[in-house]
Design a protein around this motif. Structure first.
Motif, PDB file in Angstrom:
ATOM      1  N   ALA A  11      27.337  32.745  67.520  1.00 26.47           N
ATOM      2  CA  ALA A  11      27.590  32.456  65.961  1.00 26.47           C
ATOM      3  C   ALA A  11      28.998  32.144  66.091  1.00 26.47           C
ATOM      4  CB  ALA A  11      27.316  33.621  65.190  1.00 26.47           C
ATOM      5  N   GLN A  12      29.926  32.802  66.892  1.00 25.51           N
ATOM      6  CA  GLN A  12      31.385  32.361  66.778  1.00 25.51           C
ATOM      7  C   GLN A  12      31.593  30.862  67.271  1.00 25.51           C
ATOM      8  OE1 GLN A  12      33.847  35.014  69.213  1.00 25.51           O
ATOM      9  NE2 GLN A  12      35.899  34.125  68.162  1.00 25.51           N
ATOM     10  N   LEU A  13      30.820  30.573  68.325  1.00 24.93           N
ATOM     11  CA  LEU A  13      31.049  29.240  68.867  1.00 24.93           C
ATOM     12  C   LEU A  13      30.483  27.913  67.878  1.00 24.93           C
ATOM     13  CD1 LEU A  13      31.577  27.697  71.375  1.00 24.93           C
ATOM     14  CD2 LEU A  13      28.886  27.496  71.896  1.00 24.93           C
ATOM     15  N   ARG A  14      29.622  28.343  66.905  1.00 30.58           N
ATOM     16  CA  ARG A  14      29.172  27.386  65.860  1.00 30.58           C
ATOM     17  C   ARG A  14      29.814  27.833  64.343  1.00 30.58           C
ATOM     18  NH1 ARG A  14      28.548  22.440  66.273  1.00 30.58           N
ATOM     19  NH2 ARG A  14      27.256  21.556  67.917  1.00 30.58           N
ATOM     20  N   THR A  20      23.228  35.196  60.212  1.00 30.95           N
ATOM     21  CA  THR A  20      22.393  33.809  59.928  1.00 30.95           C
ATOM     22  C   THR A  20      21.449  33.489  61.047  1.00 30.95           C
ATOM     23  OG1 THR A  20      24.049  32.961  58.566  1.00 30.95           O
ATOM     24  CG2 THR A  20      22.864  31.446  59.516  1.00 30.95           C
ATOM     25  N   LEU A  21      21.963  33.683  62.251  1.00 30.99           N
ATOM     26  CA  LEU A  21      21.153  33.594  63.530  1.00 30.99           C
ATOM     27  C   LEU A  21      19.811  34.262  63.444  1.00 30.99           C
ATOM     28  CD1 LEU A  21      23.651  32.974  66.215  1.00 30.99           C
ATOM     29  CD2 LEU A  21      22.100  31.278  65.517  1.00 30.99           C
ATOM     30  N   ARG A  22      19.925  35.534  62.893  1.00 29.26           N
ATOM     31  CA  ARG A  22      19.149  36.516  62.935  1.00 29.26           C
ATOM     32  C   ARG A  22      17.983  35.922  62.031  1.00 29.26           C
ATOM     33  NH1 ARG A  22      23.293  40.255  62.918  1.00 29.26           N
ATOM     34  NH2 ARG A  22      23.682  41.269  64.981  1.00 29.26           N
ATOM     35  N   LEU A  29      12.868  29.216  62.803  1.00 28.51           N
ATOM     36  CA  LEU A  29      13.631  27.880  62.878  1.00 28.51           C
ATOM     37  C   LEU A  29      14.497  27.782  63.910  1.00 28.51           C
ATOM     38  CD1 LEU A  29      14.799  25.495  61.285  1.00 28.51           C
ATOM     39  CD2 LEU A  29      16.497  26.938  60.007  1.00 28.51           C
ATOM     40  N   PHE A  30      15.270  28.621  64.466  1.00 24.34           N
ATOM     41  CA  PHE A  30      15.986  28.551  65.653  1.00 24.34           C
ATOM     42  C   PHE A  30      16.155  29.911  66.331  1.00 24.34           C
ATOM     43  CE2 PHE A  30      20.240  28.866  67.897  1.00 24.34           C
ATOM     44  CZ  PHE A  30      20.183  27.636  68.539  1.00 24.34           C
ATOM     45  N   ARG A  42      19.190  39.616  72.227  1.00 28.74           N
ATOM     46  CA  ARG A  42      18.752  38.139  72.104  1.00 28.74           C
ATOM     47  C   ARG A  42      19.964  37.172  72.751  1.00 28.74           C
ATOM     48  NH1 ARG A  42      17.234  40.546  67.517  1.00 28.74           N
ATOM     49  NH2 ARG A  42      15.398  39.968  66.665  1.00 28.74           N
ATOM     50  N   TYR A  43      19.527  36.273  73.610  1.00 35.39           N
ATOM     51  CA  TYR A  43      20.458  35.541  74.260  1.00 35.39           C
ATOM     52  C   TYR A  43      20.312  33.944  73.841  1.00 35.39           C
ATOM     53  CZ  TYR A  43      22.037  39.659  76.660  1.00 35.39           C
ATOM     54  OH  TYR A  43      22.537  40.995  76.837  1.00 35.39           O
TER      55      TYR A  43
END
Length: 284
Positions: A11-14, A20-22, A29-30, A42-43
Protein backbone atom coordinates in the motif's frame (compact mmCIF):
# COMPACT_ATOMS: atom_id res chain seq x y z
CA UNK A 1 15.11 -5.29 -1.59
CA UNK A 2 12.67 -8.15 -1.15
CA UNK A 3 10.21 -9.88 -3.42
CA UNK A 4 7.42 -10.52 -0.87
CA UNK A 5 5.64 -7.48 0.60
CA UNK A 6 3.11 -7.16 3.39
CA UNK A 7 -0.20 -5.42 2.71
CA UNK A 8 1.02 -2.22 4.38
CA UNK A 9 4.28 -2.27 2.42
CA UNK A 10 2.50 -2.70 -0.92
CA UNK A 11 0.00 0.00 0.00
CA UNK A 12 2.78 2.42 0.89
CA UNK A 13 4.70 1.55 -2.27
CA UNK A 14 1.72 2.46 -4.47
CA UNK A 15 0.39 5.36 -2.40
CA UNK A 16 -2.96 3.80 -1.51
CA UNK A 17 -4.50 2.63 1.76
CA UNK A 18 -4.24 -0.88 3.15
CA UNK A 19 -8.05 -0.94 3.40
CA UNK A 20 -8.24 -0.32 -0.38
CA UNK A 21 -6.08 -3.40 -0.94
CA UNK A 22 -8.29 -5.44 1.40
CA UNK A 23 -11.34 -4.24 -0.55
CA UNK A 24 -9.74 -5.20 -3.87
CA UNK A 25 -9.02 -8.65 -2.39
CA UNK A 26 -12.63 -9.10 -1.21
CA UNK A 27 -14.08 -8.27 -4.62
CA UNK A 28 -11.48 -10.41 -6.47
CA UNK A 29 -9.99 -7.43 -8.30
CA UNK A 30 -6.42 -7.63 -6.96
CA UNK A 31 -5.51 -10.54 -4.72
CA UNK A 32 -2.28 -11.19 -2.78
CA UNK A 33 0.03 -13.75 -4.31
CA UNK A 34 0.41 -15.61 -1.02
CA UNK A 35 -1.67 -16.04 2.15
CA UNK A 36 0.04 -17.59 5.17
CA UNK A 37 -2.11 -20.64 6.09
CA UNK A 38 -1.23 -20.31 9.78
CA UNK A 39 -1.50 -16.56 10.38
CA UNK A 40 -3.78 -15.50 7.51
CA UNK A 41 -1.37 -12.67 6.66
CA UNK A 42 -1.51 -11.54 3.05
CA UNK A 43 1.65 -11.04 1.03
CA UNK A 44 2.08 -9.48 -2.39
CA UNK A 45 4.88 -10.00 -4.86
CA UNK A 46 6.86 -6.95 -5.98
CA UNK A 47 6.18 -8.22 -9.50
CA UNK A 48 2.51 -7.38 -8.99
CA UNK A 49 3.35 -3.67 -8.76
CA UNK A 50 2.47 -2.97 -12.40
CA UNK A 51 -0.99 -4.53 -12.20
CA UNK A 52 -1.78 -2.46 -9.11
CA UNK A 53 -0.40 0.64 -10.85
CA UNK A 54 -2.69 0.02 -13.83
CA UNK A 55 -5.69 -0.37 -11.51
CA UNK A 56 -4.82 2.92 -9.82
CA UNK A 57 -4.56 4.73 -13.17
CA UNK A 58 -7.86 3.27 -14.41
CA UNK A 59 -9.57 4.41 -11.21
CA UNK A 60 -8.11 7.89 -11.78
CA UNK A 61 -9.79 7.85 -15.19
CA UNK A 62 -13.11 7.41 -13.42
CA UNK A 63 -13.60 3.68 -13.99
CA UNK A 64 -15.54 1.85 -11.31
CA UNK A 65 -14.30 -1.51 -10.03
CA UNK A 66 -16.56 -3.48 -12.38
CA UNK A 67 -15.16 -1.56 -15.36
CA UNK A 68 -11.61 -2.23 -14.13
CA UNK A 69 -12.43 -5.94 -13.88
CA UNK A 70 -13.71 -5.85 -17.43
CA UNK A 71 -10.49 -4.19 -18.55
CA UNK A 72 -8.44 -7.09 -17.15
CA UNK A 73 -10.80 -9.73 -18.56
CA UNK A 74 -9.17 -11.32 -21.65
CA UNK A 75 -6.91 -8.31 -21.98
CA UNK A 76 -5.45 -7.65 -25.41
CA UNK A 77 -4.58 -4.58 -27.42
CA UNK A 78 -7.95 -4.38 -29.23
CA UNK A 79 -10.07 -4.80 -26.09
CA UNK A 80 -7.93 -2.32 -24.18
CA UNK A 81 -8.13 0.20 -27.03
CA UNK A 82 -11.92 -0.10 -27.24
CA UNK A 83 -12.37 0.35 -23.48
CA UNK A 84 -9.98 3.31 -23.31
CA UNK A 85 -11.62 4.93 -26.35
CA UNK A 86 -15.04 4.72 -24.70
CA UNK A 87 -13.66 6.17 -21.48
CA UNK A 88 -11.95 8.98 -23.41
CA UNK A 89 -15.24 9.87 -25.11
CA UNK A 90 -16.95 9.98 -21.71
CA UNK A 91 -14.21 12.21 -20.27
CA UNK A 92 -14.44 14.62 -23.22
CA UNK A 93 -18.21 14.90 -22.71
CA UNK A 94 -17.77 15.55 -18.99
CA UNK A 95 -15.06 18.11 -19.72
CA UNK A 96 -17.42 20.04 -21.99
CA UNK A 97 -20.09 19.95 -19.29
CA UNK A 98 -17.65 21.19 -16.65
CA UNK A 99 -16.40 23.93 -18.99
CA UNK A 100 -19.96 25.15 -19.49
CA UNK A 101 -20.53 25.17 -15.74
CA UNK A 102 -17.26 27.03 -15.15
CA UNK A 103 -18.15 29.70 -17.73
CA UNK A 104 -21.57 30.24 -16.15
CA UNK A 105 -20.18 30.53 -12.64
CA UNK A 106 -17.38 32.86 -13.82
CA UNK A 107 -19.89 35.16 -15.52
CA UNK A 108 -22.17 35.09 -12.47
CA UNK A 109 -19.31 35.97 -10.12
CA UNK A 110 -18.24 38.88 -12.33
CA UNK A 111 -21.81 40.20 -12.32
CA UNK A 112 -22.30 39.79 -8.56
CA UNK A 113 -19.05 41.62 -7.86
CA UNK A 114 -20.27 44.41 -10.12
CA UNK A 115 -23.53 44.58 -8.16
CA UNK A 116 -21.67 44.72 -4.84
CA UNK A 117 -19.33 47.47 -6.09
CA UNK A 118 -22.03 49.50 -7.83
CA UNK A 119 -22.60 52.82 -6.05
CA UNK A 120 -24.64 55.81 -7.16
CA UNK A 121 -25.37 54.59 -10.69
CA UNK A 122 -28.11 56.45 -12.60
CA UNK A 123 -31.62 54.99 -12.46
CA UNK A 124 -31.83 54.67 -16.27
CA UNK A 125 -28.83 53.85 -18.46
CA UNK A 126 -28.48 53.50 -22.23
CA UNK A 127 -26.46 50.45 -23.25
CA UNK A 128 -25.52 48.78 -26.51
CA UNK A 129 -26.44 45.10 -26.36
CA UNK A 130 -25.75 42.37 -28.89
CA UNK A 131 -28.13 40.16 -30.80
CA UNK A 132 -29.73 37.44 -28.69
CA UNK A 133 -31.84 34.36 -29.25
CA UNK A 134 -34.50 33.61 -26.68
CA UNK A 135 -35.85 30.13 -26.06
CA UNK A 136 -39.52 30.28 -25.12
CA UNK A 137 -42.58 28.06 -25.01
CA UNK A 138 -44.65 31.19 -25.71
CA UNK A 139 -46.21 30.74 -22.28
CA UNK A 140 -47.56 33.86 -20.56
CA UNK A 141 -47.30 34.05 -16.77
CA UNK A 142 -48.94 36.34 -14.26
CA UNK A 143 -48.24 34.78 -10.84
CA UNK A 144 -45.49 33.04 -8.86
CA UNK A 145 -47.29 29.72 -9.35
CA UNK A 146 -47.22 30.14 -13.14
CA UNK A 147 -43.59 31.26 -12.89
CA UNK A 148 -42.60 28.01 -11.13
CA UNK A 149 -44.23 25.84 -13.78
CA UNK A 150 -42.84 28.05 -16.54
CA UNK A 151 -39.26 27.64 -15.30
CA UNK A 152 -39.70 23.87 -15.02
CA UNK A 153 -41.09 23.73 -18.55
CA UNK A 154 -38.06 25.55 -19.93
CA UNK A 155 -35.51 23.55 -17.95
CA UNK A 156 -37.05 20.22 -18.95
CA UNK A 157 -36.72 21.07 -22.65
CA UNK A 158 -33.17 22.39 -22.56
CA UNK A 159 -30.27 20.01 -23.10
CA UNK A 160 -27.71 22.25 -21.43
CA UNK A 161 -25.80 21.23 -18.35
CA UNK A 162 -25.21 24.76 -17.13
CA UNK A 163 -27.92 26.06 -14.80
CA UNK A 164 -30.32 28.77 -15.94
CA UNK A 165 -30.83 30.65 -12.69
CA UNK A 166 -27.11 30.97 -12.07
CA UNK A 167 -26.45 32.76 -15.34
CA UNK A 168 -28.65 35.91 -15.67
CA UNK A 169 -30.57 34.35 -18.56
CA UNK A 170 -34.06 33.77 -17.21
CA UNK A 171 -36.66 36.45 -17.81
CA UNK A 172 -39.95 37.57 -19.30
CA UNK A 173 -40.85 39.52 -22.41
CA UNK A 174 -42.96 42.67 -22.04
CA UNK A 175 -44.76 43.46 -25.29
CA UNK A 176 -44.16 46.80 -26.98
CA UNK A 177 -47.93 47.30 -27.20
CA UNK A 178 -48.35 46.87 -23.43
CA UNK A 179 -45.45 49.23 -22.69
CA UNK A 180 -46.78 51.96 -24.93
CA UNK A 181 -50.23 51.58 -23.36
CA UNK A 182 -48.68 51.56 -19.88
CA UNK A 183 -50.15 48.14 -19.14
CA UNK A 184 -47.18 47.24 -16.94
CA UNK A 185 -48.98 44.46 -15.07
CA UNK A 186 -50.04 42.50 -18.16
CA UNK A 187 -49.08 38.79 -18.39
CA UNK A 188 -45.55 38.31 -19.74
CA UNK A 189 -43.92 35.61 -21.85
CA UNK A 190 -41.28 33.62 -19.95
CA UNK A 191 -37.97 32.84 -21.71
CA UNK A 192 -34.34 31.89 -21.24
CA UNK A 193 -31.53 33.33 -23.35
CA UNK A 194 -30.34 30.46 -25.57
CA UNK A 195 -26.64 29.62 -25.69
CA UNK A 196 -26.84 26.97 -28.41
CA UNK A 197 -29.76 28.08 -30.55
CA UNK A 198 -28.89 25.71 -33.41
CA UNK A 199 -29.98 22.72 -31.33
CA UNK A 200 -33.39 24.18 -30.47
CA UNK A 201 -36.65 24.12 -32.51
CA UNK A 202 -37.06 27.33 -34.53
CA UNK A 203 -40.68 27.64 -33.40
CA UNK A 204 -39.39 28.16 -29.84
CA UNK A 205 -36.85 30.86 -30.73
CA UNK A 206 -37.34 34.62 -30.65
CA UNK A 207 -34.62 36.92 -32.00
CA UNK A 208 -33.78 40.16 -30.18
CA UNK A 209 -31.77 42.35 -32.56
CA UNK A 210 -28.65 44.17 -31.43
CA UNK A 211 -29.06 47.84 -30.66
CA UNK A 212 -29.60 50.50 -28.01
CA UNK A 213 -31.49 49.58 -24.87
CA UNK A 214 -32.73 51.75 -22.04
CA UNK A 215 -32.04 49.78 -18.87
CA UNK A 216 -33.18 50.07 -15.30
CA UNK A 217 -32.60 47.78 -12.32
CA UNK A 218 -34.90 47.36 -9.36
CA UNK A 219 -35.17 45.22 -6.22
CA UNK A 220 -38.21 43.16 -5.37
CA UNK A 221 -40.60 40.65 -6.92
CA UNK A 222 -40.95 40.04 -10.65
CA UNK A 223 -44.32 41.80 -10.50
CA UNK A 224 -43.05 44.95 -8.71
CA UNK A 225 -41.96 46.54 -11.98
CA UNK A 226 -44.59 49.24 -12.56
CA UNK A 227 -42.79 52.05 -10.74
CA UNK A 228 -39.49 51.33 -12.50
CA UNK A 229 -41.18 51.04 -15.89
CA UNK A 230 -43.00 54.30 -15.32
CA UNK A 231 -39.70 56.00 -14.41
CA UNK A 232 -38.01 54.55 -17.50
CA UNK A 233 -40.83 55.51 -19.89
CA UNK A 234 -40.96 59.07 -18.58
CA UNK A 235 -37.20 59.36 -19.03
CA UNK A 236 -37.50 58.18 -22.65
CA UNK A 237 -40.08 60.86 -23.39
CA UNK A 238 -37.89 63.53 -21.81
CA UNK A 239 -34.81 62.49 -23.78
CA UNK A 240 -36.61 62.00 -27.11
CA UNK A 241 -36.49 58.22 -27.52
CA UNK A 242 -39.06 55.83 -28.98
CA UNK A 243 -39.56 52.15 -28.12
CA UNK A 244 -38.76 49.86 -31.03
CA UNK A 245 -39.74 46.39 -29.79
CA UNK A 246 -40.57 44.12 -26.90
CA UNK A 247 -38.67 44.68 -23.64
CA UNK A 248 -36.80 42.09 -21.62
CA UNK A 249 -37.09 41.77 -17.85
CA UNK A 250 -34.18 39.57 -16.76
CA UNK A 251 -33.61 38.08 -13.31
CA UNK A 252 -30.22 39.23 -12.03
CA UNK A 253 -30.07 38.24 -8.35
CA UNK A 254 -32.48 35.55 -7.20
CA UNK A 255 -33.19 32.97 -4.51
CA UNK A 256 -30.25 30.86 -5.69
CA UNK A 257 -28.03 33.66 -4.35
CA UNK A 258 -29.84 35.23 -1.39
CA UNK A 259 -32.58 34.60 1.18
CA UNK A 260 -33.05 38.33 1.63
CA UNK A 261 -36.05 39.47 -0.49
CA UNK A 262 -34.62 43.01 -0.51
CA UNK A 263 -31.61 41.74 -2.47
CA UNK A 264 -33.59 40.06 -5.27
CA UNK A 265 -32.97 42.15 -8.39
CA UNK A 266 -34.25 42.43 -11.97
CA UNK A 267 -33.09 44.44 -14.94
CA UNK A 268 -35.52 45.76 -17.55
CA UNK A 269 -34.07 46.32 -21.03
CA UNK A 270 -36.19 48.32 -23.50
CA UNK A 271 -35.05 48.57 -27.15
CA UNK A 272 -35.03 52.23 -28.27
CA UNK A 273 -33.95 54.74 -30.90
CA UNK A 274 -33.85 58.52 -31.02
CA UNK A 275 -37.13 60.08 -32.09
CA UNK A 276 -36.96 61.79 -35.46
CA UNK A 277 -39.05 64.65 -36.79
CA UNK A 278 -41.24 62.19 -38.71
CA UNK A 279 -41.77 59.71 -35.88
CA UNK A 280 -44.34 59.88 -33.15
CA UNK A 281 -44.22 58.49 -29.63
CA UNK A 282 -47.35 56.46 -29.03
CA UNK A 283 -48.66 55.86 -25.56
CA UNK A 284 -45.57 56.82 -23.51
Amino acid sequence: MKERLSISEMAQLRGISAETLRHYDRIDLFKPQHVDPHTGYRYYSIFQYEVLGTIKELRQLGMNTNEVKQYFNERNIKNSTDILAAKHEELVRKLKEMTALEENIRDKLAFLREVIAEVGSPAVTIRQLGRRKLFTLHQKINSNLELCYGVLGLENRLTETAPILASNRLGVLLSQEDLEARRFESPSTIFVVAKRATSLPKVNLVTIPAGSFACIRYYGELWNRSESLDTLCRKLVEDGYVITGDALQIMQVDITITDNPNEVMFEIQVPIRKQTANSSYHGV
